[in-house]
Design an enzyme around this catalytic site. Structure first.
Site, short mmCIF file in Angstrom:
data_model
loop_
_atom_site.label_atom_id
_atom_site.label_comp_id
_atom_site.label_asym_id
_atom_site.label_seq_id
_atom_site.Cartn_x
_atom_site.Cartn_y
_atom_site.Cartn_z
N ASP A 13 0.97 -1.09 -0.06
CA ASP A 13 0.08 -0.04 0.01
C ASP A 13 0.86 1.14 0.05
O ASP A 13 1.76 1.56 1.11
CB ASP A 13 -0.88 -0.10 1.16
CG ASP A 13 -2.02 -0.97 1.23
OD1 ASP A 13 -1.90 -2.01 0.31
OD2 ASP A 13 -3.09 -0.63 2.15
N LYS A 48 -6.89 3.11 -3.12
CA LYS A 48 -7.40 3.27 -1.49
C LYS A 48 -7.49 4.56 -1.11
O LYS A 48 -6.81 5.59 -1.26
CB LYS A 48 -6.08 2.65 -0.53
CG LYS A 48 -6.22 2.72 0.82
CD LYS A 48 -5.03 1.89 1.52
CE LYS A 48 -5.01 1.98 2.94
NZ LYS A 48 -3.96 1.29 3.55
N LYS A 103 -10.32 0.23 -2.01
CA LYS A 103 -9.95 -0.02 -0.54
C LYS A 103 -10.37 1.09 0.40
O LYS A 103 -9.92 2.17 0.09
CB LYS A 103 -8.55 -0.55 -0.03
CG LYS A 103 -8.39 -0.76 1.43
CD LYS A 103 -7.03 -1.21 1.55
CE LYS A 103 -6.71 -1.19 3.10
NZ LYS A 103 -5.17 -1.49 3.45
#
Length: 218
Positions: free
Chosen positions: A92, A154, A182
């Site tokens: 991430d 995300k 996400k």
């Protein structure tokens, strides 16, 4: 949706600076017990998590350029490679928000691309820090991510002034099509998690994963 299905949406997260090895061991044990999709932790703890999760289906996710995103791209790429070598199977990364605010989209793209290339096929999620971006900027970053072929976009690090919103999830989903989305930051209860999923989230990043799952009626 049952509890096991909901648990499979969740990256069980422990990223604050004060997390100890004992906290990480507990995180891994909880992930195994509840069937969470992954644990998300700082890279120093990847070897410990790999040891604790041996033989389980729980994946190891780590963060790169976290939480500000303003590192050199070469540093992010190095961090990515080292994390994968240590055992991470999901990355991430935080974008350079300042470059996005400045409208330097070529630089934003190059930064993401450097990490994507370092991933060498390992799943990449790109953190936008949506609370700092306009809707137009969110769309532009999502378009870049879609064009590059990253795996997920995300919302947030969870370390800024706000986290995920249903509105931002809907906007990201509408922009990226089939990519993963996400929702992370401020998702602390079952109702919020389900609202994010309904809006288009395919993964939830949360330190409150247990409360989220246990709040779902059997």
């Amino acid at each position: 949706m049952n509890r096991h299905q909901l648990a499979q949406y969740i990256d069980h997260t422990a990223l604050s600076a004060d997390k100890t090895p004992a906290d990480i061991i507990q995180l891994c044990n909880e992930a195994k017990q509840y069937g969470f999709y992954s644990v998300c932790l700082n890279s120093a703890y990847i070897p410990l998590a790999k040891q604790q999760l041996a033989g389980s289906d729980v994946k190891i996710c780590t963060v790169v350029g976290f939480p500000l995103g303003a590192n050199l791209s070469s540093v992010k790429a190095f961090e990515t490679r080292a994390s994968i070598e240590a055992g991470a199977r999901e990355i991430d990364m935080v974008i350079n928000v300042g470059l996005a605010k400045a409208g330097d989209w070529d630089a934003v793209k190059a930064d993401i691309q450097a990490v994507l290339e370092a991933c060498q096929g390992v799943l990449l999620k790109v953190i936008l820090e949506t609370c700092l971006l306009s809707d137009e900027e969110i769309v532009k970053v999502c378009e870049i991510c879609k064009a590059l072929g990253v795996d997920f976009v995300k919302t947030s690090t969870g370390f800024n002034r706000a986290g995920a919103t249903v509105e931002h999830i809907r906007l990201m989903r509408a922009t990226v099509g089939d990519l993963g989305v996400k929702a992370s930051g401020g998702v602390r209860d079952t109702a919020t998690a389900l609202a994010m999923i309904e809006a288009g989230a395919t993964r939830i990043g949360a330190s409150a994963g247990i409360a989220i799952v246990e709040g779902l009626a059997e």
